[in-house]
Each structure stands twice: as structure tokens, then as C-alpha cells.
Write a protein that holds these residues in place. Structure first.
Motif, PDB file in Angstrom:
ATOM      1  N   PRO A  41       0.801  -1.232   0.000  1.00 40.21           N
ATOM      2  CA  PRO A  41       0.000   0.000   0.000  1.00 40.21           C
ATOM      3  C   PRO A  41       0.828   1.273   0.000  1.00 40.21           C
ATOM      4  O   PRO A  41       0.358   2.317  -0.431  1.00 40.21           O
ATOM      5  CB  PRO A  41      -0.848  -0.118   1.272  1.00 40.21           C
ATOM      6  N   ASN A  42       2.091   1.198   0.482  1.00 40.93           N
ATOM      7  CA  ASN A  42       2.974   2.351   0.454  1.00 40.93           C
ATOM      8  C   ASN A  42       4.420   1.876   0.562  1.00 40.93           C
ATOM      9  O   ASN A  42       4.677   0.696   0.834  1.00 40.93           O
ATOM     10  CB  ASN A  42       2.636   3.351   1.571  1.00 40.93           C
ATOM     11  N   LYS A  43       5.349   2.785   0.361  1.00 40.11           N
ATOM     12  CA  LYS A  43       6.774   2.426   0.376  1.00 40.11           C
ATOM     13  C   LYS A  43       7.217   1.977   1.749  1.00 40.11           C
ATOM     14  O   LYS A  43       8.106   1.126   1.876  1.00 40.11           O
ATOM     15  CB  LYS A  43       7.607   3.622  -0.094  1.00 40.11           C
ATOM     16  N   ARG A  44       6.613   2.527   2.798  1.00 38.20           N
ATOM     17  CA  ARG A  44       6.971   2.144   4.170  1.00 38.20           C
ATOM     18  C   ARG A  44       6.788   0.644   4.380  1.00 38.20           C
ATOM     19  O   ARG A  44       7.627  -0.029   4.995  1.00 38.20           O
ATOM     20  CB  ARG A  44       6.098   2.931   5.138  1.00 38.20           C
ATOM     21  N   VAL A  45       5.670   0.113   3.885  1.00 36.62           N
ATOM     22  CA  VAL A  45       5.376  -1.315   4.042  1.00 36.62           C
ATOM     23  C   VAL A  45       6.399  -2.142   3.280  1.00 36.62           C
ATOM     24  O   VAL A  45       6.863  -3.181   3.759  1.00 36.62           O
ATOM     25  CB  VAL A  45       3.949  -1.624   3.558  1.00 36.62           C
ATOM     26  N   LEU A  46       6.776  -1.682   2.095  1.00 38.36           N
ATOM     27  CA  LEU A  46       7.779  -2.400   1.303  1.00 38.36           C
ATOM     28  C   LEU A  46       9.134  -2.418   2.016  1.00 38.36           C
ATOM     29  O   LEU A  46       9.799  -3.457   2.078  1.00 38.36           O
ATOM     30  CB  LEU A  46       7.897  -1.755  -0.076  1.00 38.36           C
ATOM     31  N   ILE A  47       9.546  -1.283   2.566  1.00 36.58           N
ATOM     32  CA  ILE A  47      10.819  -1.218   3.294  1.00 36.58           C
ATOM     33  C   ILE A  47      10.790  -2.157   4.494  1.00 36.58           C
ATOM     34  O   ILE A  47      11.766  -2.879   4.762  1.00 36.58           O
ATOM     35  CB  ILE A  47      11.118   0.227   3.732  1.00 36.58           C
ATOM     36  N   ASP A  48       9.685  -2.167   5.212  1.00 32.87           N
ATOM     37  CA  ASP A  48       9.583  -3.061   6.361  1.00 32.87           C
ATOM     38  C   ASP A  48       9.670  -4.524   5.929  1.00 32.87           C
ATOM     39  O   ASP A  48      10.260  -5.352   6.628  1.00 32.87           O
ATOM     40  CB  ASP A  48       8.279  -2.818   7.116  1.00 32.87           C
ATOM     41  N   GLU A  49       9.085  -4.841   4.787  1.00 33.70           N
ATOM     42  CA  GLU A  49       9.160  -6.221   4.285  1.00 33.70           C
ATOM     43  C   GLU A  49      10.600  -6.598   3.963  1.00 33.70           C
ATOM     44  O   GLU A  49      11.046  -7.710   4.277  1.00 33.70           O
ATOM     45  CB  GLU A  49       8.284  -6.373   3.038  1.00 33.70           C
ATOM     46  N   LEU A  50      11.336  -5.687   3.356  1.00 27.12           N
ATOM     47  CA  LEU A  50      12.751  -5.938   3.092  1.00 27.12           C
ATOM     48  C   LEU A  50      13.522  -6.148   4.387  1.00 27.12           C
ATOM     49  O   LEU A  50      14.394  -7.022   4.476  1.00 27.12           O
ATOM     50  CB  LEU A  50      13.362  -4.778   2.303  1.00 27.12           C
ATOM     51  N   LEU A  51      13.207  -5.352   5.399  1.00 28.70           N
ATOM     52  CA  LEU A  51      13.914  -5.462   6.673  1.00 28.70           C
ATOM     53  C   LEU A  51      13.594  -6.785   7.362  1.00 28.70           C
ATOM     54  O   LEU A  51      14.485  -7.428   7.932  1.00 28.70           O
ATOM     55  CB  LEU A  51      13.560  -4.296   7.583  1.00 28.70           C
TER      56      LEU A  51
END
Length: 225
Positions: free
Chosen positions: A60-70
Motif C-alpha cells: 500500500p505504500n513504500k513504508r510497508v515495502l521497506i519493512d518487508e525488506l527489513l
């Protein structure tokens, strides 16, 4: 199709969704490595060769994608630590853990950016962090049981060694990517039982994680109260 099975639940569509998710995560690593974290989710979608709508359905947003990478990164680090528990020499296990984690950063320039980018309180990120700490602690405890480490060495010291070596990785990237190995041996020697005393106590692991959440490269961290 069974009556209870909708098109969105079909195995083929689920597999396609997972394929697109992986493409977006791979594209994000590549774009972050080249341009930093200020790029948009639209930029990542274009790099992945996918439509923007597809990207926003997955994340839904870039924040969620970054958290998934982390989460993926922390899980990989946890698995590395657990695997190194099988090393015959406890010090080799610690060295192997640090070396493998730093080697990940050599191969992927985006990893450190992602590590420092996640917000506090994301449930899956906190769960992944909680899984990593005990795995590294087990490596350190094993070396303590064998009386190979200085009495004051904590798991946070191992985490700090990886952080210091990540700076060496960035410094030597493009010139001497294996430079970190030289300093790895010096740092490992410093935590051995016959290593020099420093007079400075180690940082607690919970404080280390708090500092990671507030630290920005090149800026002084805000003290936690």
C-alpha cells in the motif's frame, strides 16, 4: 472451479501475485542501492516492469515495502546465526556470523539503508528483531561457556562489530571490497579472553536496537529517555 473458490484465490493467481511481489522487492533493492530511499513506489514499479496499480496492490505504500525488506534481512541474519551454532569452534561461529552478514552488505548496497530506515513499532519488524537477538546471544553464550571471550562481552558487541565493518565495506566498495576482512580479525581478537580491557562497558542489546531506530548516517542520534 469449486463454489467456494473465487478467481482471486486460484493457485495460478496466487503464484502470479507472489512473483510480482518478489519482482518489486528485487527492484526496490536495486533502486535503493543506486538512488537511496527517497525514490517513490512508482519508481520501483517502473524499474520492476510492472504497473503502478500492481505495485500498490502488493504494497500500500513504500513504508510497508521497506519493512518487508527489513523483515527478510533480519530473518536471514537470524538463520545465519543459528547455522553458525554448528561450528566446531565457538569463535569460528561468531566470526562466521559476522563475515556472512557483512558479505551480504558487500553484495547488496541497499541493506544498510533498509536497516536504518524502519520505523519503531511495526509488529512484523519487531518480531523479526526479537528472533535475531537470541540467536546472536546463543553464539556469544556458547563462546563464554568455553571460556574463550572476555567476561564483559555481550551479543551487542557482536552487533556493533558488524556495524563498524559496514562502514569499511562502504569505504572500500569499488576499490577493495574485501578490505573488511582485515579489520574483522582485529575486532574478533579484541573480544577474546586475552584481549585488551577497555574500561568502557558494552551497550545493552535493547539500547543498541533503540539507537538503530533513531540513528541516521552522518547525524548524531537523539538520546533515548
Amino acid at each position: 472451479m469449486l463454489p467456494s473458490e473465487t478467481p482471486s484465490e486460484s493457485p495460478a493467481l496466487r503464484a502470479d501475485a507472489e512473483k510480482n511481489r518478489r519482482r518489486l522487492l528485487t527492484a526496490a533493492r536495486e533502486v535503493f542501492a543506486e538512488h537511496g530511499l527517497d525514490v517513490t513506489l512508482d519508481d520501483i514499479a517502473r524499474h520492476a516492469g510492472l504497473g503502478v496499480g500492481t505495485a500498490y496492490r502488493r504494497f500500500p505504500n513504500k513504508r510497508v515495502l521497506i519493512d518487508e525488506l527489513l523483515v527478510e534481512q533480519l530473518t536471514t541474519m537470524r538463520d545465519i546465526a543459528r547455522a553458525q551454532l554448528d561450528a566446531q569452534d565457538p569463535i569460528a561461529g561468531i566470526r562466521g556470523y559476522v563475515q556472512e552478514v557483512v558479505a551480504l552488505q558487500v553484495a547488496d548496497r541497499s541493506l544498510k539503508q533498509v536497516m536504518f530506515a524502519s520505523d519503531r513499532g511495526q509488529k512484523r519488524v519487531e518480531e523479526a528483531r526479537a528472533g535475531l537477538g537470541p540467536a546472536v546471544t546463543a553464539l556469544v553464550d556458547r563462546a563464554h561457556d568455553a571460556r574463550l571471550l572476555r567476561d564483559d562481552v555481550l551479543a551487542s558487541d557482536v552487533a556493533m562489530i558488524t556495524l563498524m565493518l559496514s562502514v569499511v565495506v562502504d569505504f572500500g566498495r569499488g576499490y577493495e571490497p574485501e578490505l573488511y576482512r582485515r579489520y574483522l580479525e582485529w575486532l574478533i581478537a579484541g573480544i577474546l579472553r586475552d584481549g585488551p580491557a577497555t574500561g568502557q562497558p558494552p551497550i545493552a542489546m535493547e539500547c543498541f536496537h533503540s539507537a538503530m531506530l533513531t540513528f541516521k548516517m552522518g547525524a548524531a542520534p537523539k538520546p533515548q529517555r
